[in-house]
Design an enzyme around this catalytic site. Structure first.
Site, short mmCIF file in Angstrom:
data_model
loop_
_atom_site.label_atom_id
_atom_site.label_comp_id
_atom_site.label_asym_id
_atom_site.label_seq_id
_atom_site.Cartn_x
_atom_site.Cartn_y
_atom_site.Cartn_z
N LYS A 194 -6.31 51.89 -42.92
CA LYS A 194 -7.41 52.55 -42.20
C LYS A 194 -8.63 52.75 -43.08
O LYS A 194 -9.76 52.46 -42.67
CB LYS A 194 -6.96 53.93 -41.68
CG LYS A 194 -5.86 53.92 -40.67
CD LYS A 194 -5.60 55.31 -40.10
CE LYS A 194 -5.16 56.32 -41.13
NZ LYS A 194 -3.85 56.01 -41.73
N HIS B 285 5.05 59.97 -41.34
CA HIS B 285 4.78 61.33 -40.84
C HIS B 285 5.78 61.77 -39.78
O HIS B 285 5.43 62.53 -38.87
CB HIS B 285 3.36 61.42 -40.28
CG HIS B 285 2.29 61.05 -41.24
ND1 HIS B 285 2.17 61.64 -42.49
CD2 HIS B 285 1.29 60.14 -41.15
CE1 HIS B 285 1.14 61.11 -43.12
NE2 HIS B 285 0.60 60.20 -42.34
N ASN C 141 -11.54 60.80 -41.42
CA ASN C 141 -10.56 60.98 -42.49
C ASN C 141 -11.05 60.41 -43.81
O ASN C 141 -10.28 60.25 -44.74
CB ASN C 141 -9.24 60.31 -42.09
CG ASN C 141 -8.05 60.91 -42.79
OD1 ASN C 141 -7.96 62.11 -42.98
ND2 ASN C 141 -7.10 60.06 -43.18
#
Length: 448
Positions: free
Chosen positions: A120, A189, A143
């Site tokens: 990303k 996650h 982010n």
């Protein structure tokens, strides 16, 4: 900062006053909103004393509030704030949702949203770089970089490029990205999600928020990612890198199969923004990478100097070693490895030892790495980073790569991986004369 009349007179509680939370409070106050802010840390609350109400929303009656804005780091699956807010019918949102609500008041613009498990940050920085080199007003956030609400609005025709984690998407409901990019989805996650399928669906929500006139760019590299593109109304551009015909050698900071996916995703996204093939190729060619992550420091006498200091374990280093295969049967990598070990052994790095011309071991783990590597490649026990770079420079030939990818933590000799990477840059600059002018020329695509 980004403000909006839409927030004026409304009430928001902000939980968590780190970078994005602090920027949110500032933007809401400047927009004329009532703000209640809270953080467990006294030092985080201090800048807002006397400027807004300081109280824990968990201890408040939230009747009449328009939203509780939480940090992406707040685990919604275990933290009590979500059920508490729901008792009062108040949505729990993030700063990206506020940005989405502010968009109608901004000068006409487009938004590129990028998510996925791996790649990303690089893809976001690459799209931003391609746009910037093409002369398009652009900024990046989410982010990566500065919180989006802390940034100045772009002029008409600008493009906001947002890296979006699943946590941020979970807190967002209104973001219609003009171009949404979904990279690979692999298990990650899972402490925050009930299953892998739930985690993948969180990523897929970025596509689900798009309108019919928007475009999605989806990688074919993982089945979980492909599933998120089922039954969409908008145009979807799928891409696959398995049989990619083009040579990556003209993209020095985008080597290896993992970076090929990032590059093709960025190229496809920028095509959806109607940039020309020439503009896109120029951006790919001049991209220098993210700091300390396969970062191109300079090219000197035909040798690439790559700073991958963020690779603090063998799993992180392996893709870097895979990125530079032999040319004409000759291994090219001069690998600087070592530091404070996190684990014993070479791990997946062992699969790529045929790419290594020589290894230069440093730090506490240096002797152990030397023992492991000496049966396979030429090893020089350098101990200190400066000595390792100096020896590598003396041995490297045109076409070779001097790669700092330590596969270890930095704490034996440096404060953190960033300090280690900065030291590598300084040593390279001293040994090669890589001045700011040379860096500028490199970024402009000139030969140096």
């Amino acid at each position: 900062m980004i403000t909006a009349k839409a927030f004026s007179g409304k009430s928001y509680a902000v939980l968590g006053l780190a970078r994005s939370g602090a920027a949110t409070v500032e933007a809401l106050l400047a927009s004329g909103a009532r703000v209640v802010a809270w953080d467990r840390q006294d030092v985080a609350r201090e800048p807002f004393e006397g400027r807004c109400e300081l109280a824990d929303p968990l201890e408040m009656d939230l009747t009449g509030f328009d939203g509780v804005v939480v940090s992406p780091g707040v685990p919604l699956n275990t933290h009590p704030i979500k059920p508490h807010a729901e008792k009062f019918g108040v949505p729990v949102i993030g700063d990206i949702e506020l940005f989405a609500l502010a968009r109608p008041e901004l000068p006409p613009h487009k938004v590129v949203g990028i998510t996925g498990t791996n790649g990303k940050s690089t893809t976001t920085a690459l799209v931003h770089h391609i746009l910037k080199t093409a002369g398009v007003p652009t900024t990046m956030g989410g982010n990566i970089g500065l919180p989006i609400l802390a940034q100045e609005p772009l002029p008409e025709g600008g493009v906001y490029v947002l890296e979006l984690s699943s946590y941020q998407i979970d807190l967002t409901y209104s973001l219609d990205c003009d171009v949404a990019v979904l990279l690979n989805i692999t298990p990650d996650h899972l402490d925050r999600y009930e299953s892998f399928e739930a985690y993948a669906a969180s990523k897929g929500r970025l596509l689900g928020m798009q309108s019919e006139t928007s475009s999605a760019v989806v990688s074919s590299s993982t089945e979980a990612g492909l599933k998120q593109a089922n039954d969409l109304d908008q145009f979807v551009a799928f891409f696959d890198t398995k049989n990619w015909p083009e040579d990556q050698s003209s993209w020095p900071a985008l080597q290896g199969p993992h970076n090929l996916e990032n590059a093709v995703a960025a190229r496809t996204a920028c095509g959806e923004l109607h940039l020309s093939p020439e503009q896109i190729e120029n951006g790919l060619r001049t991209f220098t990478g993210l700091p300390h992550r396969m970062e191109l420091v300079t090219r000197h006498e035909g040798v690439l100097y790559i700073n991958d200091s963020k690779a603090t374990n063998p799993d992180s280093t392996a893709p870097a070693l895979a990125a530079y295969p032999p040319e004409n049967g000759k291994p090219r990598i001069h690998w600087i490895v070592g530091g404070l070990p996190k684990e014993d052994g070479l791990g997946p790095c062992e699969q790529h030892l045929g790419n290594i011309a020589a290894a230069y071991t440093i730090g506490d783990a240096g002797p152990r790495f030397a023992e492991l590597l000496e049966p396979h490649v030429h090893v020089e026990r350098a101990e200190m980073l400066q000595e390792a770079v100096s020896r590598a420079k003396a041995s490297a030939q045109s076409g070779d790569v001097i790669l700092l990818s330590p596969a270890c933590a930095s704490f034996d000799q440096f404060r953190d991986y960033e300090a280690r990477g900065a030291a590598f840059r300084q040593v390279v600059a001293a040994l090669t004369g890589a001045s700011e002018e040379i860096q500028s020329a490199l970024q402009a695509g000139d030969t140096v």
